[in-house]
Motif scaffolding. Structure first.
Motif, PDB file in Angstrom:
ATOM      1  N   GLY A 118       0.789  -1.220   0.000  1.00 14.55           N
ATOM      2  CA  GLY A 118       0.000   0.000   0.000  1.00 14.55           C
ATOM      3  C   GLY A 118       0.823   1.273   0.000  1.00 14.55           C
ATOM      4  O   GLY A 118       0.256   2.367   0.031  1.00 14.55           O
ATOM      5  N   THR A 119       2.141   1.196  -0.014  1.00 14.19           N
ATOM      6  CA  THR A 119       2.980   2.394  -0.039  1.00 14.19           C
ATOM      7  C   THR A 119       2.697   3.181  -1.320  1.00 14.19           C
ATOM      8  O   THR A 119       2.722   2.601  -2.413  1.00 14.19           O
ATOM      9  CB  THR A 119       4.483   2.017   0.024  1.00 14.19           C
ATOM     10  OG1 THR A 119       4.731   1.316   1.237  1.00 14.19           O
ATOM     11  CG2 THR A 119       5.370   3.244  -0.053  1.00 14.19           C
ATOM     12  N   PRO A 120       2.383   4.478  -1.197  1.00 11.75           N
ATOM     13  CA  PRO A 120       2.106   5.286  -2.394  1.00 11.75           C
ATOM     14  C   PRO A 120       3.292   5.269  -3.375  1.00 11.75           C
ATOM     15  O   PRO A 120       4.446   5.379  -2.972  1.00 11.75           O
ATOM     16  CB  PRO A 120       1.895   6.701  -1.844  1.00 11.75           C
ATOM     17  CG  PRO A 120       1.556   6.516  -0.403  1.00 11.75           C
ATOM     18  CD  PRO A 120       2.268   5.259   0.036  1.00 11.75           C
ATOM     19  N   GLY A 121       2.982   5.104  -4.657  1.00 18.55           N
ATOM     20  CA  GLY A 121       3.999   5.094  -5.704  1.00 18.55           C
ATOM     21  C   GLY A 121       4.682   3.753  -5.901  1.00 18.55           C
ATOM     22  O   GLY A 121       5.468   3.584  -6.835  1.00 18.55           O
ATOM     23  N   ALA A 122       4.408   2.790  -5.029  1.00 18.92           N
ATOM     24  CA  ALA A 122       5.015   1.460  -5.146  1.00 18.92           C
ATOM     25  C   ALA A 122       4.076   0.535  -5.909  1.00 18.92           C
ATOM     26  O   ALA A 122       2.866   0.796  -6.007  1.00 18.92           O
ATOM     27  CB  ALA A 122       5.317   0.885  -3.762  1.00 18.92           C
ATOM     28  N   PHE A 123       4.624  -0.523  -6.427  1.00 17.89           N
ATOM     29  CA  PHE A 123       3.851  -1.458  -7.249  1.00 17.89           C
ATOM     30  C   PHE A 123       3.590  -2.761  -6.502  1.00 17.89           C
ATOM     31  O   PHE A 123       4.470  -3.259  -5.788  1.00 17.89           O
ATOM     32  CB  PHE A 123       4.612  -1.763  -8.545  1.00 17.89           C
ATOM     33  CG  PHE A 123       4.881  -0.529  -9.355  1.00 17.89           C
ATOM     34  CD1 PHE A 123       3.893   0.023 -10.163  1.00 17.89           C
ATOM     35  CD2 PHE A 123       6.113   0.108  -9.291  1.00 17.89           C
ATOM     36  CE1 PHE A 123       4.143   1.168 -10.908  1.00 17.89           C
ATOM     37  CE2 PHE A 123       6.371   1.251 -10.028  1.00 17.89           C
ATOM     38  CZ  PHE A 123       5.383   1.786 -10.832  1.00 17.89           C
ATOM     39  N   PRO A 124       2.405  -3.327  -6.681  1.00 16.87           N
ATOM     40  CA  PRO A 124       2.113  -4.614  -6.041  1.00 16.87           C
ATOM     41  C   PRO A 124       2.990  -5.712  -6.655  1.00 16.87           C
ATOM     42  O   PRO A 124       3.535  -5.537  -7.740  1.00 16.87           O
ATOM     43  CB  PRO A 124       0.638  -4.845  -6.353  1.00 16.87           C
ATOM     44  CG  PRO A 124       0.308  -3.956  -7.493  1.00 16.87           C
ATOM     45  CD  PRO A 124       1.293  -2.826  -7.479  1.00 16.87           C
ATOM     46  N   PRO A 125       3.109  -6.833  -5.962  1.00 18.74           N
ATOM     47  CA  PRO A 125       3.927  -7.924  -6.487  1.00 18.74           C
ATOM     48  C   PRO A 125       3.387  -8.445  -7.818  1.00 18.74           C
ATOM     49  O   PRO A 125       2.189  -8.329  -8.103  1.00 18.74           O
ATOM     50  CB  PRO A 125       3.830  -9.010  -5.418  1.00 18.74           C
ATOM     51  CG  PRO A 125       3.045  -8.456  -4.304  1.00 18.74           C
ATOM     52  CD  PRO A 125       2.475  -7.143  -4.708  1.00 18.74           C
ATOM     53  N   ALA A 126       4.263  -8.995  -8.605  1.00 13.79           N
ATOM     54  CA  ALA A 126       3.847  -9.620  -9.867  1.00 13.79           C
ATOM     55  C   ALA A 126       3.028 -10.859  -9.521  1.00 13.79           C
ATOM     56  O   ALA A 126       3.314 -11.550  -8.537  1.00 13.79           O
ATOM     57  CB  ALA A 126       5.062  -9.999 -10.690  1.00 13.79           C
ATOM     58  N   ARG A 127       2.028 -11.140 -10.311  1.00 15.24           N
ATOM     59  CA  ARG A 127       1.153 -12.294 -10.024  1.00 15.24           C
ATOM     60  C   ARG A 127       1.830 -13.621 -10.299  1.00 15.24           C
ATOM     61  O   ARG A 127       1.543 -14.612  -9.646  1.00 15.24           O
ATOM     62  CB  ARG A 127      -0.128 -12.182 -10.840  1.00 15.24           C
ATOM     63  CG  ARG A 127      -0.955 -11.001 -10.408  1.00 15.24           C
ATOM     64  CD  ARG A 127      -2.236 -10.911 -11.152  1.00 15.24           C
ATOM     65  NE  ARG A 127      -2.931  -9.683 -10.733  1.00 15.24           N
ATOM     66  CZ  ARG A 127      -4.113  -9.373 -11.106  1.00 15.24           C
ATOM     67  NH1 ARG A 127      -4.790 -10.155 -11.931  1.00 15.24           N
ATOM     68  NH2 ARG A 127      -4.667  -8.255 -10.684  1.00 15.24           N
ATOM     69  N   VAL A 128       2.698 -13.643 -11.293  1.00 14.59           N
ATOM     70  CA  VAL A 128       3.423 -14.875 -11.639  1.00 14.59           C
ATOM     71  C   VAL A 128       4.902 -14.535 -11.813  1.00 14.59           C
ATOM     72  O   VAL A 128       5.246 -13.397 -12.145  1.00 14.59           O
ATOM     73  CB  VAL A 128       2.884 -15.527 -12.943  1.00 14.59           C
ATOM     74  CG1 VAL A 128       1.445 -15.992 -12.765  1.00 14.59           C
ATOM     75  CG2 VAL A 128       2.995 -14.589 -14.118  1.00 14.59           C
ATOM     76  N   PRO A 129       5.776 -15.512 -11.589  1.00 12.69           N
ATOM     77  CA  PRO A 129       7.209 -15.257 -11.807  1.00 12.69           C
ATOM     78  C   PRO A 129       7.483 -14.966 -13.289  1.00 12.69           C
ATOM     79  O   PRO A 129       6.771 -15.432 -14.172  1.00 12.69           O
ATOM     80  CB  PRO A 129       7.878 -16.566 -11.393  1.00 12.69           C
ATOM     81  CG  PRO A 129       6.864 -17.322 -10.615  1.00 12.69           C
ATOM     82  CD  PRO A 129       5.526 -16.863 -11.096  1.00 12.69           C
ATOM     83  N   PHE A 130       8.523 -14.215 -13.532  1.00 10.92           N
ATOM     84  CA  PHE A 130       8.928 -13.914 -14.905  1.00 10.92           C
ATOM     85  C   PHE A 130       9.912 -14.965 -15.391  1.00 10.92           C
ATOM     86  O   PHE A 130      10.769 -15.424 -14.635  1.00 10.92           O
ATOM     87  CB  PHE A 130       9.576 -12.529 -14.984  1.00 10.92           C
ATOM     88  CG  PHE A 130       8.630 -11.426 -14.625  1.00 10.92           C
ATOM     89  CD1 PHE A 130       7.610 -11.054 -15.490  1.00 10.92           C
ATOM     90  CD2 PHE A 130       8.751 -10.761 -13.416  1.00 10.92           C
ATOM     91  CE1 PHE A 130       6.725 -10.047 -15.159  1.00 10.92           C
ATOM     92  CE2 PHE A 130       7.875  -9.749 -13.078  1.00 10.92           C
ATOM     93  CZ  PHE A 130       6.853  -9.394 -13.941  1.00 10.92           C
ATOM     94  N   LYS A 131       9.787 -15.339 -16.645  1.00 13.17           N
ATOM     95  CA  LYS A 131      10.717 -16.280 -17.267  1.00 13.17           C
ATOM     96  C   LYS A 131      12.032 -15.553 -17.540  1.00 13.17           C
ATOM     97  O   LYS A 131      12.050 -14.347 -17.809  1.00 13.17           O
ATOM     98  CB  LYS A 131      10.157 -16.813 -18.595  1.00 13.17           C
ATOM     99  CG  LYS A 131       8.851 -17.549 -18.455  1.00 13.17           C
ATOM    100  CD  LYS A 131       9.105 -18.946 -17.988  1.00 13.17           C
ATOM    101  CE  LYS A 131       7.804 -19.717 -17.950  1.00 13.17           C
ATOM    102  NZ  LYS A 131       7.838 -20.784 -17.009  1.00 13.17           N
TER     103      LYS A 131
END
Length: 149
Positions: free
Chosen positions: A87-100
């Motif tokens: 919830g920190t302003p300007g921060a992004f939530p975690p990715a839903r799936v790992p990246f290849k």
């Protein structure tokens, strides 16, 4: 025996019996057969290493990097790649799936991570660049840094 400077040739100074002993004591030159066998062994090593390198290159492209790693899955990713509370302003939530690995490699070369805008891609790549040994995804990212052969 005469001295070295008495005008006789060196071959005159060595009795024939000693020549055979010297030749027997000298290391033998590899025979053609032995050289061919060594060459065949080297070729076999190359043939067996190449598939391993190809498999390794393929696994680098299919390995996965979670953002963030599962131990910190509740954290958000700040623009500079650090983990911050949810919830920190300007921060992004975690990715839903790992990246290849292949997706990360492409993004590092100037592309975007799949389904991400440029700001989120930049933040996630900053997080990935900060990965340290023992963190999930570190080995995959380190493998991406290896030069391709």
């Amino acid at each position: 025996m005469k001295g070295l400077h008495d005008g006789t040739a060196m071959s005159d100074k060595i009795p024939p019996d000693n020549v055979a002993a010297d030749v027997a004591a000298a290391p033998a030159m590899p025979s053609r057969r032995r050289a061919l066998m060594l060459g065949a062994a080297g070729a076999t090593a190359i043939v067996s290493i190449r598939p391993a390198l190809a498999q390794s290159a393929a696994s680098v492209l299919t390995c996965e990097i979670p953002v963030p790693d599962p131990a910190r899955s509740g954290s958000y990713i700040a623009a500079n790649g650090t983990l911050v509370p949810a919830g920190t302003p300007g921060a992004f939530p975690p990715a839903r799936v790992p990246f290849k690995g292949e997706d990360v490699r492409n993004a590092l070369a100037g592309g975007r991570l799949p389904g991400m805008d440029s700001d989120r891609t930049r933040a996630y790549l900053q997080y990935i660049r900060r990965l340290q040994s023992g963190t999930s995804g570190f080995t995959c990212f380190a493998s991406l840094q290896m030069p391709r052969g």
